[in-house]
Structures are given as structure tokens and as C-alpha cells.
Motif scaffolding. Sequence first.
Motif, short mmCIF file in Angstrom:
data_model
loop_
_atom_site.label_atom_id
_atom_site.label_comp_id
_atom_site.label_asym_id
_atom_site.label_seq_id
_atom_site.Cartn_x
_atom_site.Cartn_y
_atom_site.Cartn_z
N LEU A 286 28.29 51.21 47.65
CA LEU A 286 27.05 50.47 47.63
C LEU A 286 27.24 48.97 47.45
CD1 LEU A 286 24.94 52.91 45.43
CD2 LEU A 286 25.03 52.77 47.91
N LEU A 287 28.31 48.57 46.82
CA LEU A 287 28.56 47.15 46.58
C LEU A 287 29.73 46.65 47.41
CD1 LEU A 287 28.10 47.09 42.70
CD2 LEU A 287 26.42 46.69 44.49
N ASP A 288 29.85 47.21 48.60
CA ASP A 288 30.95 46.84 49.49
C ASP A 288 30.53 45.61 50.31
OD1 ASP A 288 33.27 46.85 50.95
OD2 ASP A 288 32.50 48.27 52.44
N LEU A 289 31.20 44.49 50.10
CA LEU A 289 30.90 43.28 50.85
C LEU A 289 31.37 43.46 52.29
CD1 LEU A 289 31.96 40.55 48.28
CD2 LEU A 289 29.65 41.12 48.98
N TYR B 228 25.70 42.70 50.80
CA TYR B 228 26.00 43.96 50.13
C TYR B 228 24.70 44.74 49.98
CZ TYR B 228 24.19 41.72 45.89
OH TYR B 228 23.39 41.09 44.96
N VAL B 229 24.85 46.03 49.66
CA VAL B 229 23.68 46.89 49.45
C VAL B 229 23.41 46.96 47.95
CG1 VAL B 229 22.70 49.18 49.76
CG2 VAL B 229 24.23 48.23 51.50
N ALA C 136 24.13 37.05 50.31
CA ALA C 136 24.77 35.91 49.67
C ALA C 136 25.44 35.01 50.71
CB ALA C 136 25.79 36.38 48.65
N SER C 137 24.96 35.06 51.96
CA SER C 137 25.57 34.29 53.04
C SER C 137 25.41 32.79 52.81
CB SER C 137 24.95 34.69 54.38
OG SER C 137 25.08 36.08 54.61
N LEU C 138 26.39 32.03 53.30
CA LEU C 138 26.41 30.58 53.12
C LEU C 138 26.08 29.90 54.44
CD1 LEU C 138 27.15 28.19 51.17
CD2 LEU C 138 29.43 28.25 52.21
#
Length: 317
Positions: free
Chosen positions: A20-23, A43-44, A96-98
Amino acid sequence: MREVGWIVVFVMIFISCNALLDLSGVHQVKGTWMGSTTLPCTYVPSEGFTEQALSWSVERDSSTSTIFRRDDSGDHILLSNFRDRVSVPKHSPGNASLLIENLEMPDSGHYTCQVIWRSTNNSLITREVTTIVKIVKVAATKPIIRAGELGLTVPAGASTSLTCEASGSPPISYRWFRSTPGGKAPLQSSGAELAWDSLRPSDSGTYFCEAANRAGAGVAQQSDPVQLTVTADLLPTMLVSRMDTAPEGPVTDTGAPPAPLLYGTVAALAGAALGALGVVAALRWRRRRRKEDPLYEVAFTDLPSGGLDTFLRRPKT
């Protein structure tokens, strides 16, 4: 049994973190000089895990510097040359994309997104993903021309525009030209849009545009020409009969439109008629009898034989 329970909890947390927290993100991105690009870091969100901190760092020339950091105190941009050029979405869980704008050539490098979560048992979990960014200069491409809503065949008096579009490293400059038979095409306008407020038939012609930027060393790219056609004015015109050409005899309704007459003539005739009516009304008002004027009674009698002359010559009594 207690040890087995802790092992089960650990395995469940491990599976949740990896599933679930796989970037995920693109490992290599090409950015256009003076343009903008987005470095993915998503991430999810998972129940029981709260984002504690987020950071973006860049590695260049064997040194690593933190660009952006988000924590309980807010968002912080730590490198001055990235200020007003980078941002991370707010109120978008899992994204969280930049975003980097106004890309510069030194922006090339290895960018790392790191996210730290806190679980329900207060343990911290860290994940990160690295993306390689390469900034390139792109010359302006061959532009295309887009017509306005009315297309390329437009009635006279209407407004329309032609838009020149090209891709490449900004800023891109545009110029508009109109083709002439056997001669040099004169410059019509500078800018991406060529607009007319009120078209005339003389605006019909063949147009093309050019696009250029600094990355292309000033070499202009030319579009394919388009043909703009301005048709005759089709707006309805009111018609009335000319008095000097009106047919004699009774007027009959044939259903055909009357002959044309300038509105000025009709207005002049109407004004003259109103003026004459005003003069007559004034004269009649001046000739109204006053109360003190005497009254005269006229009596009519039969004329004697011989007519009016005999009546006038008869002796007075």
C-alpha cells in the motif's frame, strides 16, 4: 505464543508497507529548457499509516542537497535557486510529485523523493524513489495554424482570428505573413494570433506563420499556408419604393419587394411633411375668430332671368 503474535504483526506491517505504501515513478525524465516538468512520487494511502515527513533532494557533482521539505511546521524550500520554481500538491493524499518550472540547464541531476510514515504503534517507515532528470534544449517545431470558430470562410463584417502553434523551448516568437503573387510576402503581425475585428473582402488571401526560439539559433520554422476567404456581406437590407419611379394607377400587392430607396430620402420627405403640417396648424391658429369679432350672415336668393349680369345691372331700390 506472544512471540508468534509479534511475528504476525510484523509480517502484516511489512506486507502493508510494500503493497500500500509502495512509491512508484518514472526513473528518467527529459525536461525542456525554459519549460516545466513533473517528477512523479505517488503512493496509495493506507489506514493506520500517517505521513510524517516528505522531502525532495538533488544530487549533482557528487553532492546532495535538500530542495523541499514538508513536515508539521509547513512547506520549506531550502535551495534559493529553486524558490518560486518548485511545488508539491497540497490536500492531495498520496501525491508527493515535484513540479519544477522555468527549467535551467544546471537542473539536470538525480532527484530523490523520500516519504516517512508513522504507524499506529508509533513506528516510522521510510520509502524513497530516485528519478534522473536531463534538461535539453529543443528548437521550435514546424508550427500549425488553427482557425477561429467560423473557419476559413467568413462573411464580411465578422471578426475572426488565426492562431500559430509550435512546441519547443520557450519563449517562442511568432510572425505572420501574407503571400503575394510573384513577390515577397509582407509581414502582417508579430505574435501567436492574427486577428480581425471586422473583415473586408480585401482581407481574403493566403497566410502563413513562422516560429523561432533561442534553442534553434534563431532559425525560423514555417507553417503550411492557409487560404482565408471573406464572402460578400449577407446582412439583410430594408427596401422601400422610390417616389419618382412609382407606377401610375392603383397600388396592388404582388408580394414582390419594393424598389430600393435611401433611408435619407424617406427621412427628408417625412420631415418636410411634418414641417408643412406645422405651418398649416400655425396659420389656422392665427386665423381663429376672436370673441369680439362681428358675425356676418350670408343669404342666398334666386337670380333673375338673365343671370348674374342682369342682377348686377338692375336699379337699386
